[in-house]
Design a protein around this motif. Structure first.
Motif, PDB file in Angstrom:
ATOM      1  N   THR A 103     -12.076  -5.313   1.309  1.00 19.32           N
ATOM      2  CA  THR A 103     -12.521  -5.795   2.617  1.00 19.32           C
ATOM      3  C   THR A 103     -12.884  -7.266   2.562  1.00 19.32           C
ATOM      4  N   ALA A 104     -13.487  -7.710   1.471  1.00 22.40           N
ATOM      5  CA  ALA A 104     -13.877  -9.115   1.363  1.00 22.40           C
ATOM      6  C   ALA A 104     -12.659 -10.036   1.457  1.00 22.40           C
ATOM      7  N   SER A 105     -11.570  -9.684   0.778  1.00 21.60           N
ATOM      8  CA  SER A 105     -10.366 -10.511   0.820  1.00 21.60           C
ATOM      9  C   SER A 105      -9.764 -10.545   2.213  1.00 21.60           C
ATOM     10  N   ILE A 106      -9.695  -9.376   2.865  1.00 23.11           N
ATOM     11  CA  ILE A 106      -9.129  -9.304   4.205  1.00 23.11           C
ATOM     12  C   ILE A 106      -9.981 -10.089   5.196  1.00 23.11           C
ATOM     13  N   THR A 107     -11.294  -9.970   5.079  1.00 25.58           N
ATOM     14  CA  THR A 107     -12.188 -10.672   5.997  1.00 25.58           C
ATOM     15  C   THR A 107     -12.096 -12.182   5.807  1.00 25.58           C
ATOM     16  N   ASP A 108     -12.091 -12.623   4.557  1.00 19.39           N
ATOM     17  CA  ASP A 108     -11.989 -14.051   4.278  1.00 19.39           C
ATOM     18  C   ASP A 108     -10.675 -14.610   4.807  1.00 19.39           C
ATOM     19  N   HIS A 109      -9.580 -13.914   4.527  1.00 17.50           N
ATOM     20  CA  HIS A 109      -8.272 -14.378   4.988  1.00 17.50           C
ATOM     21  C   HIS A 109      -8.210 -14.374   6.515  1.00 17.50           C
ATOM     22  N   GLY A 110      -8.745 -13.318   7.141  1.00  9.20           N
ATOM     23  CA  GLY A 110      -8.708 -13.227   8.593  1.00  9.20           C
ATOM     24  C   GLY A 110      -9.487 -14.337   9.269  1.00  9.20           C
ATOM     25  N   ALA A 111     -10.663 -14.665   8.736  1.00  5.37           N
ATOM     26  CA  ALA A 111     -11.469 -15.740   9.327  1.00  5.37           C
ATOM     27  C   ALA A 111     -10.745 -17.079   9.209  1.00  5.37           C
ATOM     28  N   ARG A 112     -10.144 -17.333   8.071  1.00  2.00           N
ATOM     29  CA  ARG A 112      -9.412 -18.587   7.876  1.00  2.00           C
ATOM     30  C   ARG A 112      -8.200 -18.661   8.800  1.00  2.00           C
ATOM     31  N   LEU A 113      -7.503 -17.537   8.926  1.00  2.00           N
ATOM     32  CA  LEU A 113      -6.335 -17.505   9.797  1.00  2.00           C
ATOM     33  C   LEU A 113      -6.728 -17.715  11.257  1.00  2.00           C
ATOM     34  N   ALA A 114      -7.801 -17.067  11.693  1.00  3.07           N
ATOM     35  CA  ALA A 114      -8.239 -17.219  13.084  1.00  3.07           C
ATOM     36  C   ALA A 114      -8.535 -18.677  13.406  1.00  3.07           C
ATOM     37  N   ARG A 115      -9.175 -19.392  12.491  1.00  2.00           N
ATOM     38  CA  ARG A 115      -9.467 -20.805  12.732  1.00  2.00           C
ATOM     39  C   ARG A 115      -8.201 -21.651  12.662  1.00  2.00           C
ATOM     40  N   ALA A 116      -7.264 -21.288  11.790  1.00  2.00           N
ATOM     41  CA  ALA A 116      -6.021 -22.042  11.678  1.00  2.00           C
ATOM     42  C   ALA A 116      -5.221 -22.008  12.982  1.00  2.00           C
ATOM     43  N   LEU A 117      -5.335 -20.912  13.725  1.00  3.13           N
ATOM     44  CA  LEU A 117      -4.625 -20.821  15.007  1.00  3.13           C
ATOM     45  C   LEU A 117      -5.152 -21.841  16.005  1.00  3.13           C
TER      46      LEU A 117
END
Length: 365
Positions: A103-117
């Motif tokens: 979950t930590a990896s998915i959450t970290d990646h998701g937060a970074r991706l959301a901001r990248a958009l």
């Protein structure tokens, strides 16, 4: 037709009839869009080798995009197609290796991706082909969408990422969600608003916020997305039935809750799906009675979303010849689905699923 390879399916390959009283269609420029999309994929090298490329193309993301948006701007549909190929590559990364239950990896990646958009070139994601392709997609998207559409697109992406994180957390805990939780939260990972933003932008549909976010319009939108997610749970079941713990999908959730085998849960899953379709049709008709031209076109696009998704998954090798049973995708594999004009469950009452019942509350008495 489909031949069984490897372990036997728990639910079989003959899916029940799909209650869908509207016909699918396909964008007339579908072949051009697919060719341009594959050129983009190869230019960025988002797949590391020939095998991954073959399975990436087996998603038939161009076919999906051109079926749920069967007309409109080619540039918009193309960019949506690129997003779908890219998102499927990310989804496959999230479902493989140690990150599948992290979950930590998915959450970290998701937060970074959301901001990248929202922040082109923000350098929050590690360098590599997927990130380079993402930067190109973000720039294309900012060029094509209005500020309001960009906000809707970002909301849809957050839905997808939030849903993926929630599912990962349940798997990491070794939990199969209950029906109401899964019904209310699982469909987030479907990214309905992610897709519908592109359908609206490609067709010049521009609903004012007070219309788009009115409860009945949000309910009919959620219901459409839920139907598409439930259908995907049926089509994708055999693709994921080698996973441990068992994949979270409507069939396994019901089997766990009812204490039965998955094959015995299929009929109840379809009945619930069909009851939501009946609700969708009633809400759609209610809204259409007073709809202006823009709202009418929006409601029509929801129909294309549902029907197009069925038609796409019926023949997509990702589902019809899944990787856990085939070394390579099998072109021409199909579920040979049967379409139905009537529901398997004719009830018009809300189901005993509290997380969904607010949709029925939007019906006029």
């Amino acid at each position: 037709m489909i031949a069984e390879h490897g372990h036997t399916s728990r639910i079989g390959w003959q899916l029940p009839p799909f209650f869908c009283p509207f016909a699918p269609s396909r964008h007339p420029k579908a072949a051009e869009i697919e060719q341009r999309a594959i050129e983009w994929i190869d230019a960025f090298g988002i797949y590391p080798d020939a095998t991954e490329r073959a399975w990436g193309l087996a998603t038939h993301s161009a076919d999906f995009s051109c079926r749920i948006i069967p007309d409109g701007s080619v540039d918009h549909v193309l960019t949506f197609t690129l997003w779908n190929y890219w998102a499927n590559a990310v989804d496959d990364w999230q479902d493989s290796g140690p990150a599948a239950t992290d979950t930590a990896s998915i959450t970290d990646h998701g937060a970074r991706l959301a901001r990248a958009l929202e922040m082109p070139g923000c350098a929050l994601l590690p360098p590599g082909p997927l990130t380079s392709a993402l930067d190109d997609l973000v720039h294309r998207t900012h060029d094509l969408l209005t500020p309001f559409q960009l906000r809707r697109f970002a909301e849809g992406a957050r839905d997808w990422l939030l849903g993926a994180g929630w599912r990962t957390a349940q798997a990491e805990r070794g939990r199969m969600p209950g029906l109401s939780d899964y019904a209310g939260l699982g469909a987030l990972a479907n990214g309905t608003r992610f897709s519908l933003t592109w359908a609206d932008s490609a067709n010049g549909i521009d609903l004012p916020p007070n219309t788009l976010y009115a409860p009945p319009v949000q309910a009919v939108t959620d219901a459409a997305g839920w139907i598409v997610a439930a259908d995907n749970d049926l089509f994708s079941y055999n693709k994921d039935d080698d996973q441990e713990p068992w994949e979270q999908n409507l069939i396994n959730v019901l089997a766990h809750e009812r204490g039965c085998v998955p094959g015995e849960a299929v009929a109840e899953a379809v009945a619930l799906r069909d009851r939501v379709m009946t609700l969708f049709l009633r809400l759609r008709a209610q809204l259409a009675r007073g709809a202006d031209e823009q709202l009418q076109r929006y409601l029509d696009s929801l129909q294309s979303y549902i029907a197009g998704s069925i038609a796409w998954q019926n023949v997509a090798p990702r589902y019809a010849s899944p990787r856990n049973r085939n070394a390579w995708p099998v072109e021409g594999a199909t579920f040979d689905v049967v379409w139905s004009d009537s529901p398997s469950d004719p009830s018009i009452e809300p189901p005993a699923v509290p997380s969904l019942n607010w949709w029925w509350q939007q019906l006029e008495q």
